[in-house]
Scaffold this active site. Structure first.
Site, PDB file in Angstrom:
ATOM      1  N   PRO A 127      45.312   8.357  32.220  1.00 25.82           N
ATOM      2  CA  PRO A 127      46.195   8.069  33.447  1.00 25.82           C
ATOM      3  C   PRO A 127      47.513   8.254  32.859  1.00 25.82           C
ATOM      4  CG  PRO A 127      44.223   6.645  33.627  1.00 25.82           C
ATOM      5  CD  PRO A 127      43.565   7.951  32.983  1.00 25.82           C
ATOM      6  N   ALA A 129      49.031   9.314  29.840  1.00 25.59           N
ATOM      7  CA  ALA A 129      49.109  10.108  28.515  1.00 25.59           C
ATOM      8  C   ALA A 129      48.749  12.124  29.494  1.00 25.59           C
ATOM      9  CB  ALA A 129      47.464  10.453  27.872  1.00 25.59           C
ATOM     10  N   SER A 131      51.402  14.821  29.435  1.00 22.86           N
ATOM     11  CA  SER A 131      52.199  16.525  28.398  1.00 22.86           C
ATOM     12  C   SER A 131      52.488  15.166  27.749  1.00 22.86           C
ATOM     13  CB  SER A 131      53.963  15.917  29.628  1.00 22.86           C
ATOM     14  OG  SER A 131      53.879  16.994  30.504  1.00 22.86           O
ATOM     15  N   GLN A 338      55.101  35.536  52.357  1.00 19.44           N
ATOM     16  CA  GLN A 338      55.811  35.994  52.948  1.00 19.44           C
ATOM     17  C   GLN A 338      55.752  37.967  54.388  1.00 19.44           C
ATOM     18  OE1 GLN A 338      59.073  34.371  53.218  1.00 19.44           O
ATOM     19  NE2 GLN A 338      60.141  35.380  55.043  1.00 19.44           N
ATOM     20  N   GLY A 341      54.369  37.347  56.935  1.00 20.33           N
ATOM     21  CA  GLY A 341      54.702  36.790  58.237  1.00 20.33           C
ATOM     22  C   GLY A 341      53.930  35.254  58.527  1.00 20.33           C
ATOM     23  N   GLU A 365      46.662  23.422  31.219  1.00 20.29           N
ATOM     24  CA  GLU A 365      46.986  23.168  29.911  1.00 20.29           C
ATOM     25  C   GLU A 365      48.668  22.900  29.371  1.00 20.29           C
ATOM     26  OE1 GLU A 365      44.157  24.539  28.456  1.00 20.29           O
ATOM     27  OE2 GLU A 365      43.448  23.797  29.859  1.00 20.29           O
ATOM     28  N   THR A 367      52.910  21.589  31.131  1.00 17.71           N
ATOM     29  CA  THR A 367      53.729  22.125  32.251  1.00 17.71           C
ATOM     30  C   THR A 367      54.249  23.377  31.696  1.00 17.71           C
ATOM     31  OG1 THR A 367      55.110  20.535  31.731  1.00 17.71           O
ATOM     32  CG2 THR A 367      53.181  19.398  33.171  1.00 17.71           C
TER      33      THR A 367
HETATM   34  C1  LIG Z   1      43.404  20.584  38.821  1.00 23.19           C
HETATM   35  C2  LIG Z   1      44.102  20.016  37.371  1.00 23.19           C
HETATM   36  C3  LIG Z   1      42.534  20.141  36.351  1.00 23.19           C
HETATM   37  C4  LIG Z   1      42.716  19.442  35.041  1.00 23.19           C
HETATM   38  N1  LIG Z   1      42.034  19.695  34.353  1.00 23.19           N
HETATM   39  C5  LIG Z   1      42.081  19.513  32.979  1.00 23.19           C
HETATM   40  C6  LIG Z   1      41.197  19.110  31.956  1.00 23.19           C
HETATM   41  O1  LIG Z   1      39.984  19.616  32.515  1.00 23.19           O
HETATM   42  N2  LIG Z   1      41.424  18.048  30.861  1.00 23.19           N
HETATM   43  C7  LIG Z   1      42.454  17.669  30.870  1.00 23.19           C
HETATM   44  O2  LIG Z   1      42.360  16.799  30.162  1.00 23.19           O
HETATM   45  N3  LIG Z   1      43.553  17.209  31.751  1.00 23.19           N
HETATM   46  C8  LIG Z   1      43.444  18.266  32.760  1.00 23.19           C
HETATM   47  N4  LIG Z   1      43.993  18.065  33.601  1.00 23.19           N
HETATM   48  C9  LIG Z   1      45.889  17.697  33.606  1.00 23.19           C
HETATM   49  C10 LIG Z   1      46.456  18.025  33.204  1.00 23.19           C
HETATM   50  O3  LIG Z   1      47.168  19.204  31.954  1.00 23.19           O
HETATM   51  C11 LIG Z   1      47.944  17.305  33.773  1.00 23.19           C
HETATM   52  O4  LIG Z   1      48.132  17.171  34.511  1.00 23.19           O
HETATM   53  C12 LIG Z   1      49.715  18.024  32.751  1.00 23.19           C
HETATM   54  O5  LIG Z   1      49.420  18.191  31.499  1.00 23.19           O
HETATM   55  C13 LIG Z   1      50.481  17.142  32.915  1.00 23.19           C
HETATM   56  O6  LIG Z   1      50.573  15.918  32.547  1.00 23.19           O
HETATM   57  P1  LIG Z   1      50.871  14.971  33.617  1.00 23.19           P
HETATM   58  O7  LIG Z   1      49.560  15.186  35.115  1.00 23.19           O
HETATM   59  O8  LIG Z   1      50.725  13.354  33.687  1.00 23.19           O
HETATM   60  O9  LIG Z   1      52.568  14.769  34.137  1.00 23.19           O
HETATM   61  P2  LIG Z   1      53.412  14.518  33.441  1.00 23.19           P
HETATM   62  O10 LIG Z   1      53.095  14.485  32.166  1.00 23.19           O
HETATM   63  O11 LIG Z   1      53.812  12.959  33.448  1.00 23.19           O
HETATM   64  O12 LIG Z   1      54.412  14.976  33.731  1.00 23.19           O
HETATM   65  C14 LIG Z   1      55.265  15.262  34.948  1.00 23.19           C
HETATM   66  C15 LIG Z   1      56.680  15.555  34.975  1.00 23.19           C
HETATM   67  O13 LIG Z   1      57.403  15.558  34.042  1.00 23.19           O
HETATM   68  C16 LIG Z   1      57.629  16.949  32.565  1.00 23.19           C
HETATM   69  N5  LIG Z   1      57.971  15.958  32.107  1.00 23.19           N
HETATM   70  C17 LIG Z   1      56.964  15.511  31.044  1.00 23.19           C
HETATM   71  N6  LIG Z   1      57.325  15.453  29.536  1.00 23.19           N
HETATM   72  C18 LIG Z   1      58.788  15.558  29.185  1.00 23.19           C
HETATM   73  C19 LIG Z   1      59.542  16.144  28.826  1.00 23.19           C
HETATM   74  N7  LIG Z   1      59.112  15.730  27.301  1.00 23.19           N
HETATM   75  N8  LIG Z   1      60.046  17.392  28.876  1.00 23.19           N
HETATM   76  C20 LIG Z   1      60.796  17.843  29.828  1.00 23.19           C
HETATM   77  N9  LIG Z   1      60.136  17.827  30.568  1.00 23.19           N
HETATM   78  C21 LIG Z   1      58.668  16.800  30.794  1.00 23.19           C
HETATM   79  C22 LIG Z   1      56.482  17.717  33.408  1.00 23.19           C
HETATM   80  O14 LIG Z   1      56.643  18.781  32.980  1.00 23.19           O
HETATM   81  C23 LIG Z   1      55.801  17.727  34.793  1.00 23.19           C
HETATM   82  O15 LIG Z   1      57.063  18.400  35.228  1.00 23.19           O
HETATM   83  C24 LIG Z   1      44.316  18.758  35.195  1.00 23.19           C
HETATM   84  C25 LIG Z   1      44.976  18.716  35.995  1.00 23.19           C
HETATM   85  C26 LIG Z   1      44.847  19.199  37.172  1.00 23.19           C
HETATM   86  C27 LIG Z   1      45.744  18.630  38.234  1.00 23.19           C
END
Ligand SMILES: Cc1cc2nc3c(=O)[nH]c(=O)nc-3n(C[C@H](O)[C@H](O)[C@H](O)COP(=O)(O)OP(=O)(O)OC[C@H]3O[C@@H](n4cnc5c(N)ncnc54)[C@H](O)[C@@H]3O)c2cc1C
Length: 384
Positions: A127, A129, A131, A338, A341, A365, A367
């Site tokens: 929750p 952890a 990025s 698009q 339509g 994997e 963002t």
């Molecule tokens: C459908 C789905 C399947 C998934 N499957 C897996 C899985 O199998 N195993 C697993 O471990 N995880 C999985 N994930 C998790 C996924 O890897 C994370 O959602 C992703 O890494 C982003 O983390 P977060 O959602 O906490 O976003 P956050 O890290 O909170 O980021 C929110 C925003 O802030 C930006 N941001 C954050 N830090 C920075 C920075 N230093 N510089 C610039 N911008 C930044 C991000 O780019 C994003 O736009 C999955 C997610 C989804 C939605």
């Protein structure tokens, strides 16, 4: 330099596409609407060797290279990303075992995936952890010859259908620097204290199972540690180089599927007494969509080739391919809607699903923003 695929690689592409058209296309929207995991299709995919296609032959796999694996991914995702993801992620996390696992771990965990008897996952995110992987809090403490794990994992692909997970955890909270002190440990889902809650209401890839995992005093034998204690973060970075290339291939597949459907619809649909494909505005969209898709494909294939050939620039290439191909997937799917339509706005047409499915490639994997940070760090020689 040779841009041609071999005859064998072309045959893989055709065979996988045939399978996807016959087995997946007719039911794709049903699984999407009902957010249902395709157990039956997984069995058929396993019979074709698709659930562990890139696993080494000695552990039951087909031994496909990363490039061949990209071809498989591209064709499955061109037809349906949701079910495509179920198939290509059946062995998600296995790269860690293949690269760093013991002989015993490889024999225990790899063949059941290929045979369609088991599904696995990689549990990194939590929750708090996402990025920032270094803020992982799940703890594994040594107790005799066992590891005891406690923590929550979030967004885990295959969470409620998986049989075992490669869990990223803290094994030394007092480590000297923020990258040491993490380890990767395999946790089986039938251990006491393991539970998974399915996450519903996803925008896309709705056939794929996603869940929150709860680890409450889960005990696993010490032999479940993968690689070296305390080296989990570094092992994970190598894992990402391979899996980000695979996500790039997902993006190429989605863009390919969107291009195909847009071209077909543009030729069929008439307005003002002529085919909409006669309008230059539509022609330019088609041209740009196909050009972007081909550019994303070449970058993705180069990244895949680099995985296979240990080329030295893989980290930057994998991030470039993932960042570029995922943007191309979302842009091209947008343009495909698009071109359709109003028809593209409802689920009678696949482009509506591809548009929703494309978005995840920019998020999981790592963002898009994180990929750009990695590329810049590699350029500037700044390491992590
Ligand atoms: C459908 C789905 C399947 C998934 N499957 C897996 C899985 O199998 N195993 C697993 O471990 N995880 C999985 N994930 C998790 C996924 O890897 C994370 O959602 C992703 O890494 C982003 O983390 P977060 O959602 O906490 O976003 P956050 O890290 O909170 O980021 C929110 C925003 O802030 C930006 N941001 C954050 N830090 C920075 C920075 N230093 N510089 C610039 N911008 C930044 C991000 O780019 C994003 O736009 C999955 C997610 C989804 C939605």
């Amino acid at each position: 330099m040779d841009f041609h695929l071999t005859e064998e690689q072309e045959a893989i592409r055709e065979e996988v596409r045939r399978f996807a058209e016959n087995e997946i296309a007719p039911v794709a929207s049903e699984y999407d609407e009902e957010e249902k995991y395709p157990h039956d299709i997984m069995q058929k995919a396993a019979k074709m060797g698709l659930t562990g296609a890139h696993f080494p032959v000695e552990y039951g796999g087909v031994g496909y290279s990363s490039l061949e694996n990209a071809l498989v991914t591209e064709e499955l995702f061109a037809v349906d990303p949701g079910i495509g993801l179920c198939i290509t992620s059946a062995g998600f996390g296995a790269e860690a075992i293949i690269n760093f696992g013991t002989e015993d771990q490889k024999e225990r965990f790899l063949p059941p995936i290929v045979e369609g008897e088991s599904v696995m996952g990689a549990a990194i995110s939590e929750p708090q952890a996402g990025s920032d992987v270094t803020s992982v809090r799940t703890q594994a403490e040594k107790d005799g010859d066992e590891w005891v794990l406690n923590g929550n994992k979030m967004w885990i692909t295959n969470g409620t259908v998986g049989d075992y997970f490669v869990v990223m955890c803290q094994t030394d909270p007092d480590a000297d620097d923020r990258y040491s002190g993490f380890s990767q440990i395999v946790v089986e889902s039938d251990r006491d204290g393991f539970s998974a809650d399915k996450i519903t209401g996803k925008m896309g890839i709705r056939a794929s199972d996603t869940a929150e995992l709860i680890l409450d005093d889960v005990r696993v034998p010490e032999e479940n540690l993968i690689g070296t204690e305390g080296m989990g973060f570094l092992q994970l970075m190598q894992f990402f180089d391979e899996t980000r290339t695979a996500v790039a291939a997902q993006g190429v597949g989605i863009a390919k599927g969107a291009c195909e459907r847009a071209l077909e619809y543009a030729k069929e649909r008439e307005q003002f007494g002529r085919s909409i494909s006669d309008f230059q505005a539509i022609q330019h969209k088609l041209a740009e969509m196909h050009t972007a898709t081909e550019a994303a494909r070449q970058l993705t294939y180069k990244s895949a080739w680099s995985v296979d050939n240990d080329e030295g620039q893989l980290t930057a290439l994998a991030s470039m391919a993932k960042e570029f191909a995922s943007d191309v997937a979302t842009d091209v799917a947008d343009e495909a809607v698009q071109i359709h339509g109003g028809a593209g706005f409802v689920n009678d047409h696949d482009v509506e699903r591809l548009y929703r499915d494309s978005k995840i490639t920019q998020i999981y994997e790592g963002t898009t923003e994180i990929q750009k940070t990695i590329i810049a760090r590699e350029l500037l020689g700044k390491g992590f």
